[in-house]
Scaffold this active site. Structure first.
Site, mmCIF file in Angstrom:
data_model
loop_
_atom_site.group_PDB
_atom_site.id
_atom_site.type_symbol
_atom_site.label_atom_id
_atom_site.label_comp_id
_atom_site.label_asym_id
_atom_site.label_seq_id
_atom_site.Cartn_x
_atom_site.Cartn_y
_atom_site.Cartn_z
ATOM 1 N N LYS A 83 0.819 -1.215 0.000
ATOM 2 C CA LYS A 83 0.000 0.000 0.000
ATOM 3 C C LYS A 83 0.850 1.260 0.000
ATOM 4 C CE LYS A 83 -0.668 0.323 5.029
ATOM 5 N NZ LYS A 83 0.084 1.600 5.162
ATOM 6 N N ASP A 84 2.131 1.152 0.365
ATOM 7 C CA ASP A 84 3.023 2.311 0.379
ATOM 8 C C ASP A 84 3.828 2.463 -0.901
ATOM 9 O OD1 ASP A 84 2.267 3.050 2.955
ATOM 10 O OD2 ASP A 84 3.822 1.827 3.899
ATOM 11 N N ARG A 133 -8.644 8.453 2.252
ATOM 12 C CA ARG A 133 -9.588 7.342 2.062
ATOM 13 C C ARG A 133 -10.466 7.185 3.293
ATOM 14 N NH1 ARG A 133 -9.408 2.314 4.174
ATOM 15 N NH2 ARG A 133 -7.363 2.806 5.046
ATOM 16 N N ARG A 134 -9.860 7.176 4.478
ATOM 17 C CA ARG A 134 -10.632 7.034 5.706
ATOM 18 C C ARG A 134 -11.495 8.256 5.973
ATOM 19 N NH1 ARG A 134 -5.267 4.799 8.682
ATOM 20 N NH2 ARG A 134 -5.617 2.548 8.454
ATOM 21 N N ARG A 151 0.098 11.830 11.411
ATOM 22 C CA ARG A 151 1.018 11.014 10.648
ATOM 23 C C ARG A 151 2.022 10.380 11.589
ATOM 24 N NH1 ARG A 151 4.004 12.851 6.663
ATOM 25 N NH2 ARG A 151 4.713 10.695 6.727
ATOM 26 N N ARG A 157 1.767 7.006 16.531
ATOM 27 C CA ARG A 157 0.368 7.433 16.625
ATOM 28 C C ARG A 157 -0.262 6.978 17.938
ATOM 29 N NH1 ARG A 157 -2.105 6.737 10.466
ATOM 30 N NH2 ARG A 157 -0.098 6.998 9.406
ATOM 31 N N CYS A 244 -1.906 11.099 -4.485
ATOM 32 C CA CYS A 244 -1.974 10.750 -3.058
ATOM 33 C C CYS A 244 -3.101 11.453 -2.317
ATOM 34 C CB CYS A 244 -0.638 11.028 -2.377
ATOM 35 S SG CYS A 244 -0.165 12.764 -2.381
#
Length: 311
Positions: A83-84, A133-134, A151, A157, A244
């Site tokens: 995903k990155d 997306r979230r 981030r 986090r 992005c």
């Protein structure tokens, strides 16, 4: 069996990345007990920068230094979260994916200090996430919640959550599992409630394309279903050419009987417009399935939607 005796694995130096490398080292040791491995840690620009990723060129900020170490011959193998890895452009010339490991959980999770679910949070509760997306999906399902930019790697986090910078977090289930923090999960969101990112839960092994010995050594770690699913998803994203700041989500699923499907969505940042496509491969190969789903969304106006989002 490759004749190489030592494989140098380049990795970001975060706890998550190093945990992923340890998985690869363990699986490689089980497959080829005679091969030694060592870790070559790097810190990427994406790890150092805590601002908007778009200003660093997007997700490539997490892979640029890793790619450089591989191409310079300072390492033989890179471990990436798929995903990155940007899919809107090819892998750096001279490199190739040698294997995709068996896929982990693709879903997102809620982390709340008191174990609350999204539905149990009061209006105005702060959700720590910088994922467009979230944010787009939460804007529709829970418009009374407030997303605050956050981030950093998952460990960082969690520290910010403990410091009171947010009331809850949205994190990947697979990531929490990799750093042994699954017990922190308050709620696991279904893929219908929170469509996952392209490449969720998949680790990719990247090598120099002319390094036949390393490729031969690690190919056996690959999972056929993960390869089919990831190939379809990345081709979808490549054809769509999202940036992005584009809220794009989707996941492919290989069934036990061999059938392959791909569901994908494109959102406006506020989540009020959703373009949706779901197709089964049938006789199509994975890459063709990804292309077909992307074309279906382009016919619905995905290009215009993506191009209107600043980046």
């Amino acid at each position: 069996m490759a004749s190489t005796e030592l494989i140098r694995i380049v990795s970001r130096s975060s706890p998550m990345a190093l945990a992923q490398v340890e998985r690869v080292r363990a699986e490689l040791a089980a497959l080829h007990p005679g091969i030694r491995t060592e870790v070559v840690p790097v810190t990427t620009s994406g790890d150092r920068w805590m601002g908007d990723l778009a200003k660093l060129g997007g997700k490539g900020a997490f892979t640029k230094e890793v790619d450089a170490a591989l191409l310079a011959g300072e390492a033989d193998l890179a471990v990436h979260c798929v995903k990155d890895v940007p899919a809107d452009r090819p892998l750096p010339a001279g490199t190739v994916f040698a294997a995709f490991l068996k896929r982990d959980d693709v879903r997102d999770a809620v982390v709340h200090p008191e174990g609350r679910t999204l539905d149990e949070l009061p209006p105005g509760a702060r959700i720590g996430t910088s994922s467009v997306r979230r944010i787009a999906q939460l804007a529709v399902s829970h418009p009374d919640l407030v997303c605050v930019p956050m981030r950093g790697n998952a460990n960082r986090r969690l520290e910010k959550l403990a410091a009171g910078e947010a009331d809850a977090l949205l994190l990947a289930v697979s990531g929490l599992e990799r750093i042994d923090q699954r017990e922190r999960i308050s709620e696991i969101l279904s893929v219908e409630a929170m469509c996952p990112p392209i490449g969720a839960g998949v680790l990719a092994l990247q090598c120099r394309e002319d390094d036949n010995e390393t490729i031969a050594a690690v190919t056996g770690l690959g999972d056929a279903d993960a390869w089919r699913e990831t190939t379809a998803e990345r081709m979808f994203l490549h054809v769509l050419q999202g940036h992005c700041n584009s809220p794009i989500a989707g996941y492919a699923r290989a069934e036990r009987d061999g059938r392959l499907s791909l569901r994908a969505r494109v959102f406006t940042p506020d989540g009020k417009t959703v373009l949706d496509a779901h197709e089964w491969a049938g006789p199509l190969d994975p890459a063709t399935l990804g292309t077909s789903v992307a074309v279906a969304l382009l016919r619905q106006g995905a290009r215009e939607l993506i191009d209107t989002i600043p980046h």
